[in-house]
Scaffold this motif. Structure first.
Motif, PDB file in Angstrom:
ATOM      1  N   GLN A   1       7.603 -29.418 -35.680  1.00  0.00           N
ATOM      2  CA  GLN A   1       7.659 -30.747 -36.263  1.00  0.00           C
ATOM      3  C   GLN A   1       7.935 -30.639 -37.758  1.00  0.00           C
ATOM      4  O   GLN A   1       7.813 -29.567 -38.356  1.00  0.00           O
ATOM      5  CB  GLN A   1       6.356 -31.513 -36.038  1.00  0.00           C
ATOM      6  N   ILE A   2       8.328 -31.780 -38.350  1.00  0.00           N
ATOM      7  CA  ILE A   2       8.511 -31.881 -39.791  1.00  0.00           C
ATOM      8  C   ILE A   2       7.470 -32.857 -40.321  1.00  0.00           C
ATOM      9  O   ILE A   2       7.322 -33.967 -39.798  1.00  0.00           O
ATOM     10  CB  ILE A   2       9.917 -32.395 -40.153  1.00  0.00           C
ATOM     11  N   MET A   3       6.725 -32.443 -41.356  1.00  0.00           N
ATOM     12  CA  MET A   3       5.763 -33.329 -41.996  1.00  0.00           C
ATOM     13  C   MET A   3       6.149 -33.507 -43.458  1.00  0.00           C
ATOM     14  O   MET A   3       6.296 -32.537 -44.203  1.00  0.00           O
ATOM     15  CB  MET A   3       4.336 -32.772 -41.892  1.00  0.00           C
ATOM     16  N   LEU A   4       6.342 -34.763 -43.857  1.00  0.00           N
ATOM     17  CA  LEU A   4       6.702 -35.067 -45.232  1.00  0.00           C
ATOM     18  C   LEU A   4       5.499 -34.931 -46.157  1.00  0.00           C
ATOM     19  O   LEU A   4       4.347 -34.844 -45.705  1.00  0.00           O
ATOM     20  CB  LEU A   4       7.287 -36.483 -45.312  1.00  0.00           C
TER      21      LEU A   4
ATOM     22  N   VAL B   1       3.548 -38.202 -43.389  1.00  0.00           N
ATOM     23  CA  VAL B   1       4.281 -38.775 -42.257  1.00  0.00           C
ATOM     24  C   VAL B   1       4.990 -37.666 -41.485  1.00  0.00           C
ATOM     25  O   VAL B   1       5.661 -36.826 -42.080  1.00  0.00           O
ATOM     26  CB  VAL B   1       5.307 -39.815 -42.742  1.00  0.00           C
ATOM     27  N   VAL B   2       4.822 -37.686 -40.174  1.00  0.00           N
ATOM     28  CA  VAL B   2       5.563 -36.765 -39.316  1.00  0.00           C
ATOM     29  C   VAL B   2       6.923 -37.405 -39.044  1.00  0.00           C
ATOM     30  O   VAL B   2       7.004 -38.445 -38.393  1.00  0.00           O
ATOM     31  CB  VAL B   2       4.815 -36.492 -38.000  1.00  0.00           C
TER      32      VAL B   2
ATOM     33  N   TRP C   1       6.988 -27.772 -40.396  1.00  0.00           N
ATOM     34  CA  TRP C   1       7.876 -27.530 -41.523  1.00  0.00           C
ATOM     35  C   TRP C   1       7.607 -28.583 -42.602  1.00  0.00           C
ATOM     36  O   TRP C   1       7.466 -29.775 -42.296  1.00  0.00           O
ATOM     37  CB  TRP C   1       9.336 -27.605 -41.089  1.00  0.00           C
ATOM     38  N   THR C   2       7.561 -28.156 -43.862  1.00  0.00           N
ATOM     39  CA  THR C   2       7.279 -29.073 -44.952  1.00  0.00           C
ATOM     40  C   THR C   2       8.565 -29.690 -45.486  1.00  0.00           C
ATOM     41  O   THR C   2       9.675 -29.232 -45.188  1.00  0.00           O
ATOM     42  CB  THR C   2       6.567 -28.352 -46.106  1.00  0.00           C
TER      43      THR C   2
ATOM     44  N   GLU D   1      10.468 -27.131 -47.484  1.00  0.00           N
ATOM     45  CA  GLU D   1      11.155 -26.156 -46.637  1.00  0.00           C
ATOM     46  C   GLU D   1      12.421 -26.734 -46.038  1.00  0.00           C
ATOM     47  O   GLU D   1      13.456 -26.065 -45.968  1.00  0.00           O
ATOM     48  CB  GLU D   1      10.217 -25.670 -45.525  1.00  0.00           C
ATOM     49  N   ARG D   2      12.380 -27.995 -45.651  1.00  0.00           N
ATOM     50  CA  ARG D   2      13.571 -28.611 -45.084  1.00  0.00           C
ATOM     51  C   ARG D   2      14.634 -28.863 -46.149  1.00  0.00           C
ATOM     52  O   ARG D   2      15.824 -28.897 -45.854  1.00  0.00           O
ATOM     53  CB  ARG D   2      13.204 -29.952 -44.401  1.00  0.00           C
ATOM     54  N   ALA D   3      14.205 -29.035 -47.401  1.00  0.00           N
ATOM     55  CA  ALA D   3      15.162 -29.273 -48.482  1.00  0.00           C
ATOM     56  C   ALA D   3      16.040 -28.050 -48.728  1.00  0.00           C
ATOM     57  O   ALA D   3      17.114 -28.160 -49.346  1.00  0.00           O
ATOM     58  CB  ALA D   3      14.434 -29.663 -49.754  1.00  0.00           C
ATOM     59  N   LYS D   4      15.609 -26.886 -48.244  1.00  0.00           N
ATOM     60  CA  LYS D   4      16.401 -25.669 -48.406  1.00  0.00           C
ATOM     61  C   LYS D   4      17.636 -25.675 -47.506  1.00  0.00           C
ATOM     62  O   LYS D   4      18.524 -24.840 -47.668  1.00  0.00           O
ATOM     63  CB  LYS D   4      15.546 -24.441 -48.084  1.00  0.00           C
ATOM     64  N   GLY D   5      17.677 -26.578 -46.550  1.00  0.00           N
ATOM     65  CA  GLY D   5      18.823 -26.672 -45.661  1.00  0.00           C
ATOM     66  C   GLY D   5      18.619 -25.905 -44.375  1.00  0.00           C
ATOM     67  O   GLY D   5      17.497 -25.615 -43.967  1.00  0.00           O
TER      68      GLY D   5
END
Length: 315
Positions: free
Chosen positions: A179-182, A186-187, A286-287, A290-294
Motif C-alpha cells: 500500500q501507499i500511505m501519504l 491517508v492510504v 510505501w511512503t 519513497e513514491r516521489a523517487k519514481g
C-alpha cells in the motif's frame, strides 16, 4: 476470516464507445481469441486462461469497467462469501449467470463497482485449429500480436482505497500485500490478493472524488521480452503508449501502459506478480517520499497516470 475463499480473478467486462476498433485492438494487437458474442458484447480469451473467456467487451456510450467476475474456491466458499457480502449490505442478488458460468451472485464494492462471484464454470474446449500440442495448455499459442497469456489484475479508481481494501479482506477473504500511505496518514492505494499471486485487485484514490471508475486492466505476457516487443507492436499499429517499458517499484512488475481505442488504459505486465508463500505476510507500506523517487529505476511517474481514468469525468 477464511482465506483463499476466492480462487482467482475470472474475467472482466470492459465498456467501449468504439466497439469495432476496440475489438480489433484486442484481437489483432493483443492477440486474443474471439469465443462468441451476445448482443452488444463479444467474449475474448487469452491463450492460457482455462475458462470460457477472459474479457467481455461491451459496446457502450462511454468507456469504463462493467462487471468484474471472481471465481469462488468451492460451492461452499461461494455460499460463505455471499453471506458475508449480504451482511455488509452490498449484495444485489442471484442470477443464472453469464455465458460460460453458472449461478452467479451480483454485488458491489463500497465504491459502487459491479462485481459477481460464481463457482460453476465452463472449461474451454478449443476447436481443432486451436488445439494445443501440449494437453496441459488451454489453447494453442496464437502467434498474433502481443499474444497476452492471461488476465492478470484490475486496478480501480475509488473515493477511498482503504475502505474498499478492507471489504476485499473482510468480505472476500483477501489480503493487502502492499500500500501507499501519504504523509497525512491517508492510504492512497492498496494492492490486494486472494491466493499466492501477490495482487489481483487494486484500489487507487480517484483525484476527482468520483465513484466507480477504472484505472486499468492488465494482461500478463509470457516473458519480459514480450513487453519490449509489445512496445514495437503498439508503435507499428498506431497505439498510444502512455508510459514504459519500465519496472514498478511496488510489486516489481515490468510494464507497458497503452490506451485501447475506447479510451481505457491497458497494462501489459511481466512478471505478472510475485508469489507470496508466507501465511503471515505483513503489508508493505510505501511512503510519500519513497513514491516521489519514481519507479524502480528512477523514471518519474507520468502525470496522466494520476489523472486519466475511465469513464472520463465531465468538467
Amino acid at each position: 476470516m477464511l482465506r483463499h475463499e476466492i480462487a482467482h480473478l475470472g474475467h472482466v467486462e470492459l465498456l467501449t464507445p468504439q466497439p469495432e476498433q476496440s475489438l480489433d485492438f484486442f484481437v489483432r494487437v493483443l492477440g486474443m481469441t474471439e469465443n462468441g458474442s451476445d448482443g452488444d458484447s463479444v467474449y475474448l480469451r487469452t491463450w492460457d486462461d482455462y475458462e470460457h473467456h477472459s474479457l467481455k467487451l461491451t459496446a457502450s456510450i462511454t468507456s469504463g469497467v462493467g462487471r468484474t467476475a471472481l471465481r469462488a474456491a468451492s460451492e461452499e466458499a461461494l455460499t460463505r462469501r455471499v453471506k458475508a457480502i449480504e451482511e455488509r449490505g452490498l449484495g444485489v442478488g442471484w442470477t443464472d449467470g453469464d455465458t460460460g458460468i453458472g449461478p452467479t451472485y451480483l454485488f458491489r464494492d463500497p465504491d459502487g463497482h459491479e462485481m459477481e462471484i460464481y463457482w460453476e464454470t465452463e472449461w474451454y474446449e478449443p476447436p481443432e485449429h486451436l488445439r494445443p500440442s501440449l494437453k496441459n495448455q488451454a489453447q494453442a499459442y496464437p502467434a498474433r500480436g502481443v499474444c497476452v497469456r492471461r488476465l492478470d489484475h484490475v486496478n480501480y479508481l475509488a473515493k477511498d482505497a482503504a475502505t474498499n481494501g478492507s471489504f476485499i479482506c473482510d468480505g472476500l477473504g483477501g489480503r493487502v500485500t502492499e500500500q501507499i500511505m501519504l504523509d497525512n496518514g491517508v492510504v492512497s492505494a492498496q494492492w490486494t490478493n486472494f491466493a499466492q499471486k501477490s495482487y489481483d485487485l487494486v484500489y487507487t484514490n480517484d483525484w476527482t472524488g468520483t465513484n466507480g471508475r477504472l484505472h486499468h486492466i492488465a494482461f500478463a505476457t509470457d516473458t519480459r521480452e514480450d513487453i519490449l516487443r509489445a512496445a514495437d507492436i503498439a508503435l507499428d499499429h498506431g497505439v498510444f503508449i502512455e508510459t514504459g517499458p519500465h519496472k514498478h517499484a511496488i510489486q516489481q512488475t515490468f510494464f507497458l501502459y497503452v490506451y485501447e481505442p475506447g479510451g481505457n488504459r491497458v497494462e501489459l505486465c511481466n512478471p505478472t506478480a510475485r508469489l507470496i508463500f508466507a501465511p503471515d505476510w505483513e503489508t508493505i507500506t510505501w511512503t510519500e517520499a519513497e513514491r516521489a523517487k519514481g519507479q524502480a529505476w528512477g523514471l518519474k511517474t507520468i502525470e496522466s497516470f494520476h489523472t486519466h481514468g475511465t469513464p472520463p469525468v465531465k468538467d
